[in-house]
Write a protein that holds these residues in place. Structure first.
Motif, short mmCIF file in Angstrom:
data_model
loop_
_atom_site.label_atom_id
_atom_site.label_comp_id
_atom_site.label_asym_id
_atom_site.label_seq_id
_atom_site.Cartn_x
_atom_site.Cartn_y
_atom_site.Cartn_z
N SER A 223 -3.73 14.00 -1.19
CA SER A 223 -4.57 13.57 -0.08
C SER A 223 -5.62 12.59 -0.57
N TRP A 224 -6.27 11.92 0.38
CA TRP A 224 -7.40 11.06 0.05
C TRP A 224 -8.64 11.92 -0.10
N GLN A 225 -9.53 11.51 -1.00
CA GLN A 225 -10.77 12.26 -1.18
C GLN A 225 -11.65 12.17 0.07
N LYS B 227 0.84 -1.21 0.00
CA LYS B 227 0.00 0.00 0.00
C LYS B 227 0.87 1.26 0.00
N PHE B 228 1.81 1.25 -0.93
CA PHE B 228 2.77 2.34 -1.02
C PHE B 228 2.10 3.68 -1.32
N ASP B 229 0.90 3.63 -1.93
CA ASP B 229 0.22 4.90 -2.22
C ASP B 229 -0.12 5.66 -0.94
N GLY B 230 -0.15 4.94 0.21
CA GLY B 230 -0.39 5.61 1.48
C GLY B 230 0.71 6.57 1.86
N VAL B 231 1.92 6.33 1.31
CA VAL B 231 3.05 7.24 1.58
C VAL B 231 2.88 8.55 0.82
N LEU B 232 2.22 8.50 -0.34
CA LEU B 232 2.08 9.69 -1.17
C LEU B 232 1.32 10.81 -0.48
N VAL B 233 0.38 10.44 0.39
CA VAL B 233 -0.44 11.47 1.05
C VAL B 233 0.36 12.29 2.06
N LEU B 234 1.60 11.88 2.30
CA LEU B 234 2.47 12.68 3.16
C LEU B 234 3.06 13.87 2.40
N VAL C 129 -10.59 15.10 -13.74
CA VAL C 129 -10.15 16.38 -13.19
C VAL C 129 -11.36 17.07 -12.56
N GLU C 130 -11.23 17.43 -11.30
CA GLU C 130 -12.27 18.17 -10.60
C GLU C 130 -11.66 19.39 -9.95
N LYS C 131 -12.13 20.56 -10.40
CA LYS C 131 -11.60 21.84 -9.91
C LYS C 131 -10.09 21.87 -10.12
N ASN C 132 -9.33 21.96 -9.04
CA ASN C 132 -7.87 22.07 -9.16
C ASN C 132 -7.16 20.75 -8.87
N TYR C 133 -7.92 19.64 -8.89
CA TYR C 133 -7.33 18.36 -8.50
C TYR C 133 -7.49 17.30 -9.59
N LEU C 134 -6.48 16.45 -9.67
CA LEU C 134 -6.55 15.25 -10.48
C LEU C 134 -7.04 14.15 -9.56
N MET C 135 -8.20 13.56 -9.90
CA MET C 135 -8.78 12.50 -9.08
C MET C 135 -8.39 11.15 -9.68
N LEU C 136 -7.71 10.33 -8.89
CA LEU C 136 -7.19 9.05 -9.36
C LEU C 136 -7.90 7.91 -8.64
N PHE C 137 -8.39 6.95 -9.43
CA PHE C 137 -9.19 5.85 -8.89
C PHE C 137 -8.38 4.57 -8.93
N ASN C 138 -8.38 3.86 -7.81
CA ASN C 138 -7.57 2.66 -7.66
C ASN C 138 -8.45 1.43 -7.48
N ARG C 139 -8.39 0.49 -8.44
CA ARG C 139 -9.17 -0.74 -8.33
C ARG C 139 -8.66 -1.62 -7.18
N GLU C 140 -7.39 -1.45 -6.80
CA GLU C 140 -6.79 -2.33 -5.81
C GLU C 140 -7.48 -2.19 -4.45
N ARG C 141 -7.83 -0.97 -4.08
CA ARG C 141 -8.41 -0.74 -2.76
C ARG C 141 -9.89 -1.13 -2.69
N ARG D 65 -12.62 6.63 3.06
CA ARG D 65 -12.63 5.30 2.45
C ARG D 65 -11.31 4.98 1.74
N LYS D 66 -10.53 6.01 1.42
CA LYS D 66 -9.21 5.87 0.80
C LYS D 66 -9.27 5.11 -0.53
#
Length: 400
Positions: free
Chosen positions: A337-339, A325-332, A371-383, A342-343
């Motif tokens: 951040s997470w939306q 779950k290396f993507d958890g490090v990215l939010v640092l 893309v929503e407003k000023n953010y790129l929203m990325l969806f992960n099938r893994e979670r 539910r992550k």
């Protein structure tokens, strides 16, 4: 043989949604097969009729379903009637259709299939497997398309055909993307060209292999199992690698898109090769790669895809990073951040996103994005994958 297939199609149109249901003699998986989601792609329908009429329920563990996709389009021998049924399976679209007082033909088909899927998930037990049969307008070897989740990769790699990742990044609303978002194993099998009899045989072979690999049926009880395996192996010319889609040439009705003749899926192409024509003139390749699903029919919004092989070391690396779950490090990092709690959706500030390579997000399982407003929203099938449902399956444990 043509008469037999015509009878199967006529029977499908007359009898309705469920081609067949088989209750096994003991507990096992629930397998759901779809044929004819596109009305001009009948190979899966024919194959399901034949196989379900030959299977002995006493040799089955679990429950099997064979489901017809777009009955109205099958009757008209068209890809769809009003809307492409295989582009409507987005949560927002489904809710909008459900709220309508009057729906068109394809929307009515969606509502029936939606209710049936919900009924199966509520009444039957897992593990669940969903397989959707398709064919292409161009010549092709058989292949599997999947949303890029590890449970899909692991199950798909048992079959002796190439696997193509990343379809969810380029297509909105496929049926299997919706099912995969629910967390279940879901595979698309493209068995050949629309009118090729081998496409039907390939579907039959794939059904039997699916039953064996999921343990719905033992390979020993499948008469001719090695023949079915070799059929797919030979038809795919022993190509068993994993590819990813790197480019889509989208088209609009007024583009007057015409694919150059003679291309077939997985054909190697070179930079500057002439691929097609449209209102603006020639369309030439920008890549040394392989062409994928070139369009040779009137209906469709995807002119062609470009695919490239993924090196096994990167497949292994992505598996390790996802397990950690290396993507958890990215939010640092600032701007990431997470939306919500539910992550499931990672939001990246657009100013930060440009510093990340697209391939990096792919390693972590992020392919679908908006893309929503000023953010790129990325969806992960893994979670969202229900790994706990499959963790005791032989195919899942083997890949460890």
């Amino acid at each position: 043989m043509i008469e037999v297939y015509s009878e199967a199609l006529d029977k499908t149109i007359r009898t309705g949604r469920v081609i067949g249901k088989i209750n096994g003699h003991k507990k096992g998986p629930t397998m759901v097969f779809f044929g004819g989601v596109h009305g001009n792609e009948t190979a899966g329908v024919f194959a399901l009729h034949k196989v379900f009429n030959h299977i002995n329920p006493k040799e089955i563990s679990g429950t099997l379903y064979a489901i017809t996709g777009n009955i109205s389009a099958l009757e008209a021998n068209k890809r769809y009637v009003n809307n492409d049924l295989n582009r409507l399976w987005k949560e927002a679209s489904i809710e909008e259709i459900k709220s309508k007082t009057i729906v068109n033909s394809d929307e009515a088909e969606l509502l029936e299939i939606f209710d049936l899927i919900q009924d199966i998930l509520n009444k039957d037990s897992g593990p669940f497997y969903f397989i959707d049969f398709h064919t292409t307008s161009s010549k092709t070897i058989p292949f599997i398309t999947i949303n890029d989740a590890l449970i899909n990769r692991k199950f798909a790699k048992q079959f002796p055909v190439p696997v193509v990742l990343g379809i969810e990044e380029y297509l909105e609303g496929p049926l299997l993307s919706y099912i995969n978002e629910l967390g279940y194993v879901s595979l698309g099998f493209e068995s050949g060209q629309h009118t090729d009899k081998e496409a039907i045989i390939n579907c039959e072979s794939f059904i039997y292999l699916s039953l064996a690999f999921s343990k719905a049926m033992s390979s020993e009880s499948i008469v001719g199992f090695p023949i079915y395996y070799k059929q797919l192996q030979d038809q795919s010319y022993s190509i068993h690698e994993t590819f990813e889609i790197t480019h889509l040439h989208s088209i609009k009705p007024d583009d007057n898109f015409i694919m150059a003749p003679g291309f077939k899926s997985f054909q190697i192409i070179t930079k500057n090769m002439l691929l097609a024509h449209d209102s603006n003139g020639e369309i030439r390749s920008r890549y040394n790669a392989r062409i994928f699903m070139p369009l040779y029919q009137k209906m469709g919004k995807e002119g062609f895809f470009i695919i490239q092989k993924i090196k096994p070391v990167f497949l292994k690396l992505s598996e390790i990073l996802r397990r950690l779950k290396f993507d958890g490090v990215l939010v640092l990092l600032p701007g990431v951040s997470w939306q919500d709690k539910r992550k499931k959706v990672l939001q990246v500030n657009l100013k930060i996103a440009r510093f990340f390579a697209k391939s990096f997000f792919h390693l972590l399982g992020y392919r679908s994005q908006t893309v929503e407003k000023n953010y790129l929203m990325l969806f992960n099938r893994e979670r969202t994958s229900l790994k706990s449902m499959y963790k005791h399956e032989l195919w899942y444990k083997k890949s460890h």
